[in-house]
Every structure is written in structure tokens, then in C-alpha cells.
Design a protein around this motif. Structure first.
Motif, PDB file in Angstrom:
ATOM      1  N   UNK A   1      44.487  39.035  30.228  1.00  0.00           N
ATOM      2  CA  UNK A   1      43.902  40.123  30.997  1.00  0.00           C
ATOM      3  C   UNK A   1      44.075  39.820  32.478  1.00  0.00           C
ATOM      4  N   UNK A   2      44.468  40.773  33.231  1.00  0.00           N
ATOM      5  CA  UNK A   2      44.621  40.597  34.672  1.00  0.00           C
ATOM      6  C   UNK A   2      43.626  41.480  35.403  1.00  0.00           C
ATOM      7  N   UNK A   3      43.288  41.058  36.616  1.00  0.00           N
ATOM      8  CA  UNK A   3      42.367  41.858  37.428  1.00  0.00           C
ATOM      9  C   UNK A   3      43.118  42.905  38.229  1.00  0.00           C
ATOM     10  N   UNK A   4      44.420  42.903  38.117  1.00  0.00           N
ATOM     11  CA  UNK A   4      45.227  43.830  38.908  1.00  0.00           C
ATOM     12  C   UNK A   4      44.963  45.269  38.505  1.00  0.00           C
ATOM     13  N   UNK A  39      40.312  36.996  47.454  1.00  0.00           N
ATOM     14  CA  UNK A  39      39.445  36.020  46.792  1.00  0.00           C
ATOM     15  C   UNK A  39      40.110  34.645  46.797  1.00  0.00           C
ATOM     16  N   UNK A  40      41.413  34.603  46.525  1.00  0.00           N
ATOM     17  CA  UNK A  40      42.142  33.332  46.538  1.00  0.00           C
ATOM     18  C   UNK A  40      42.163  32.722  47.938  1.00  0.00           C
ATOM     19  N   UNK A  41      42.322  33.546  48.966  1.00  0.00           N
ATOM     20  CA  UNK A  41      42.276  33.034  50.342  1.00  0.00           C
ATOM     21  C   UNK A  41      40.928  32.362  50.597  1.00  0.00           C
ATOM     22  N   UNK A  42      39.842  33.013  50.190  1.00  0.00           N
ATOM     23  CA  UNK A  42      38.518  32.408  50.356  1.00  0.00           C
ATOM     24  C   UNK A  42      38.412  31.078  49.626  1.00  0.00           C
ATOM     25  N   UNK A  43      38.903  31.030  48.403  1.00  0.00           N
ATOM     26  CA  UNK A  43      38.862  29.795  47.611  1.00  0.00           C
ATOM     27  C   UNK A  43      39.665  28.699  48.305  1.00  0.00           C
ATOM     28  N   UNK A  44      40.853  29.037  48.762  1.00  0.00           N
ATOM     29  CA  UNK A  44      41.702  28.043  49.420  1.00  0.00           C
ATOM     30  C   UNK A  44      41.113  27.570  50.743  1.00  0.00           C
ATOM     31  N   UNK A  45      40.492  28.455  51.485  1.00  0.00           N
ATOM     32  CA  UNK A  45      39.909  28.068  52.773  1.00  0.00           C
ATOM     33  C   UNK A  45      38.666  27.200  52.604  1.00  0.00           C
ATOM     34  N   UNK A 137      40.303  33.015  41.151  1.00  0.00           N
ATOM     35  CA  UNK A 137      40.006  34.335  41.718  1.00  0.00           C
ATOM     36  C   UNK A 137      39.939  35.392  40.626  1.00  0.00           C
ATOM     37  N   UNK A 138      40.879  35.362  39.685  1.00  0.00           N
ATOM     38  CA  UNK A 138      40.892  36.340  38.590  1.00  0.00           C
ATOM     39  C   UNK A 138      39.629  36.202  37.740  1.00  0.00           C
ATOM     40  N   UNK A 139      39.220  34.967  37.463  1.00  0.00           N
ATOM     41  CA  UNK A 139      38.002  34.760  36.662  1.00  0.00           C
ATOM     42  C   UNK A 139      36.758  35.231  37.414  1.00  0.00           C
ATOM     43  N   UNK A 140      36.717  34.988  38.706  1.00  0.00           N
ATOM     44  CA  UNK A 140      35.575  35.426  39.520  1.00  0.00           C
ATOM     45  C   UNK A 140      35.481  36.956  39.538  1.00  0.00           C
ATOM     46  N   UNK A 141      36.599  37.618  39.723  1.00  0.00           N
ATOM     47  CA  UNK A 141      36.622  39.078  39.764  1.00  0.00           C
ATOM     48  C   UNK A 141      36.253  39.651  38.412  1.00  0.00           C
ATOM     49  N   UNK A 142      36.768  39.058  37.346  1.00  0.00           N
ATOM     50  CA  UNK A 142      36.439  39.536  36.003  1.00  0.00           C
ATOM     51  C   UNK A 142      34.945  39.387  35.733  1.00  0.00           C
ATOM     52  N   UNK A 143      34.365  38.256  36.133  1.00  0.00           N
ATOM     53  CA  UNK A 143      32.933  38.045  35.929  1.00  0.00           C
ATOM     54  C   UNK A 143      32.118  39.065  36.734  1.00  0.00           C
ATOM     55  N   UNK A 145      33.102  42.047  37.708  1.00  0.00           N
ATOM     56  CA  UNK A 145      33.284  43.378  37.109  1.00  0.00           C
ATOM     57  C   UNK A 145      32.487  43.542  35.830  1.00  0.00           C
ATOM     58  N   UNK A 146      32.302  42.457  35.086  1.00  0.00           N
ATOM     59  CA  UNK A 146      31.538  42.515  33.832  1.00  0.00           C
ATOM     60  C   UNK A 146      30.029  42.586  34.059  1.00  0.00           C
ATOM     61  N   UNK A 147      29.582  42.324  35.270  1.00  0.00           N
ATOM     62  CA  UNK A 147      28.149  42.382  35.586  1.00  0.00           C
ATOM     63  C   UNK A 147      27.695  43.789  35.917  1.00  0.00           C
ATOM     64  N   UNK A 148      28.604  44.717  36.000  1.00  0.00           N
ATOM     65  CA  UNK A 148      28.258  46.094  36.387  1.00  0.00           C
ATOM     66  C   UNK A 148      27.645  46.849  35.259  1.00  0.00           C
TER      67      UNK A 148
END
Length: 148
Positions: A1-4, A39-45, A137-143, A145-148
Motif C-alpha cells: 500500500x502506498x500513501x501516494x 514528511x521524509x524531509x522532517x524525518x531526515x532533518x 514517512x509512508x507508515x506515519x501518513x498511513x497511521x 489517515x487511519x485515525x480519521x
């Protein structure tokens, strides 16, 4: 599954018309949907050390592009992303005089810098580090989105 919400396309990272031989500014470009890329930029920074190189955004801000070492495109297979060669065009200096700090032109037409090359970080992002950050980042976004 992708967040795209859409699949990255080659149009977002079209190579230049003229092919130049690779030099010390050669790089490949990993493109991802903007939400996952930010999200990945935030993680990397937040990571230890200088783990992120220059990052591009397309004109419509639908995708982000991470500069990675040349040859990355040959083995890149992360779903929801694309990796293309810039054909020897890494960050290049603008021919126009600029009284401020020199910021090179992006290597791909129709893009701008989210994080320009600054000389402090590496010239490119390590592909293994980027792959891990994009997965997180994909796991964070999926989590989220699933909280909605």
C-alpha cells in the motif's frame, strides 16, 4: 500500500535535452508525492548529522525530488516513487550575476529548491537513508489517515 494519491511520473523529472558526461556534479533524482516527501524531509532533518542533501519541488508542488548519487536509478525500486538520471546535470551555477549568496539552478527544468545546496550538507542524500525515511514517512501518513 502506498500513501501516494497519484503515481510519480517521468514528466515531473524530465531529463535535460542535451546529454552531458557525468562530472563531480552528477546525480540521480528520486521523486515522491509531496506529502510523503515533506514528511521524509522532517524525518531526515531530525536525524543525527547531515543526512539530507538538496531537495527540489515541482512547479505545482505535487512532488518533491531528492538528489541522490549517480547510479541510484539503476537499482531503485521503492513503490510510490521514481528515480531518474539527470544525465550529468547536478546543481549548476546560474549564468546571471547575483549579489546575494550563490544558489545554483535546479538540475531539472520547471523545479525550484525546497532545500538548496548550501555547502554544509552533503551534495546528495544517501539512498539507503532516504529509502528508510520514505518508508517511515509512508507508515506515519498511513497511521494518521487511519485515525480519521
Amino acid at each position: 500500500m502506498t500513501t501516494a494519491r497519484h503515481r510519480p511520473t517521468q514528466d515531473g523529472s524530465t531529463p535535460p535535452r542535451a546529454t552531458a558526461p557525468c562530472d563531480d556534479e552528477c546525480c540521480d533524482l528520486v521523486t515522491v508525492p509531496a506529502r510523503q516527501g515533506l514528511e521524509a524531509v522532517d524525518i531526515l532533518r531530525r536525524g543525527a548529522g547531515d543526512t539530507i542533501g538538496p531537495v527540489l519541488h515541482d512547479g505545482s508542488c505535487d512532488t518533491l525530488g531528492f538528489l541522490v548519487p549517480p547510479g541510484t536509478a539503476d537499482a531503485w525500486d521503492l513503490p510510490g516513487s521514481a528515480c531518474t538520471q539527470t544525465f550529468g546535470r547536478g546543481p549548476r551555477r546560474s549564468a546571471e550575476p547575483d549579489p546575494g549568496p550563490a544558489v545554483p539552478e535546479p538540475p531539472v527544468a520547471g523545479t525550484g529548491w525546497l532545500l538548496p545546496p548550501d555547502g554544509e550538507s552533503g551534495p546528495v542524500t544517501d539512498p539507503a537513508v532516504l529509502r528508510a525515511a520514505l518508508g517511515q514517512a509512508a507508515r506515519t501518513i498511513e497511521a494518521a489517515d487511519n485515525c480519521r
